[in-house]
Design a protein around this motif. Structure first.
Motif, short mmCIF file in Angstrom:
data_model
loop_
_atom_site.label_atom_id
_atom_site.label_comp_id
_atom_site.label_asym_id
_atom_site.label_seq_id
_atom_site.Cartn_x
_atom_site.Cartn_y
_atom_site.Cartn_z
N LEU A 1 4.10 -18.48 31.70
CA LEU A 1 4.10 -19.63 31.90
C LEU A 1 5.48 -20.50 31.81
O LEU A 1 5.95 -20.14 31.04
N TYR A 2 5.49 -21.31 33.11
CA TYR A 2 6.37 -22.12 33.19
C TYR A 2 6.31 -23.52 33.21
O TYR A 2 5.22 -23.98 33.70
N HIS A 3 7.16 -24.26 32.33
CA HIS A 3 6.72 -25.66 32.11
C HIS A 3 7.73 -26.32 32.78
O HIS A 3 8.94 -26.14 33.06
N GLU B 1 2.50 -27.05 34.04
CA GLU B 1 2.58 -25.68 33.68
C GLU B 1 2.13 -24.93 34.81
O GLU B 1 1.15 -25.16 35.33
#
Length: 252
Positions: A76-78, A105
């Motif tokens: 996951l990228y925030h 996200e």
């Protein structure tokens, strides 16, 4: 005088055994034929068993690959963006010392991106999941408040492709990105009774929930002129490019 008696059943079995032995001695080819048939039957069973094991092993490998592809956790990228309103084609700050902030996200793969939009802290907007299926060319919005799905063709002129989207979030992970806000107006057109034709990802997201198709208001016949006072609308603020999008979805 001593009488000797024989059991007739035992005598008959002994006689049959002697006859079978004599027959095999007289016809050795028959004995070899029986042995060959037995060996062929055993070989056939072994081949069928190996084929069955091969099919089972192949199915297990394919099933494991599918489970790994669709159900294993992905990275996951925030990211977060601060934005200002757009007026007359130029970015104008309504409040000189404060800019609204949007956080989300994203989970990215080669053919799919799922964006999780949490409830905004100090501004309007609804929490949602947004799924972009780059293979099916569809976008699905799942409103987490209404538990309702809305599907529209993927806007490839706005939504970045997977690798570019990943690069954007890699930049955003180091800090907030200052940007601007654009708006889009979407209208519900029809109910979807079967989501299976929309592909695996959207089916997984929307199955068991009310699902509707949408169009952009500007694409509707008559320029999208409707009685907005009787429409039920909600707003999702999110980003899938270098700017924030305020998506307004209306149900007539």
């Amino acid at each position: 005088m001593v009488k000797i008696a024989f059991n007739s059943a035992l005598a008959q079995k002994a006689l049959q055994g002697k006859e079978a032995g004599l027959a095999s001695e007289k016809d050795p080819e028959a004995a070899v034929g029986d042995l060959s048939s037995s060996n062929q039957g055993a070989t056939g069973k072994c081949v069928l068993t190996l084929l069955g094991l091969a099919f089972i092993l192949t199915g297990a490998i394919v099933g494991a690959a599918c489970l790994y592809r669709y159900y294993t956790p992905k990275r996951l990228y925030h990211g977060a963006m601060q934005f200002s309103e757009v007026s007359s084609g130029a970015a104008v700050e309504r409040q000189p010392y404060y800019l609204p902030r949007v956080e989300e996200e994203v989970e990215i793969s080669d053919n799919m991106a799922t964006i999780k939009v949490p409830p905004p802290r100090f501004a309007q907007g609804d929490p949602a999941y947004i799924l972009h299926d780059f293979q099916k060319k569809l976008t699905a919005y799942l409103d987490l408040t209404l538990r309702t799905c809305f599907v529209i063709p993927l806007n490839t002129s706005v939504v970045l492709p997977p690798q570019d989207l990943m690069d954007l979030f890699m930049q955003l992970m180091s800090g907030s990105f200052r940007s601007y806000l654009v708006q889009e107006d979407l209208v519900v057109t029809e109910r979807v009774d079967d989501v299976t034709e929309m592909g695996f990802y959207i089916r997984r997201l929307c199955e068991g929930k009310d699902t509707y198709r949408m169009q952009r208001r500007s694409d509707l016949t008559g320029g999208g002129i409707h009685k907005r006072s009787v429409e039920e609308c909600f707003t999702i603020r999110h980003f899938e490019n270098t700017f924030v999008t305020e998506t307004k979805i209306c149900k007539a």
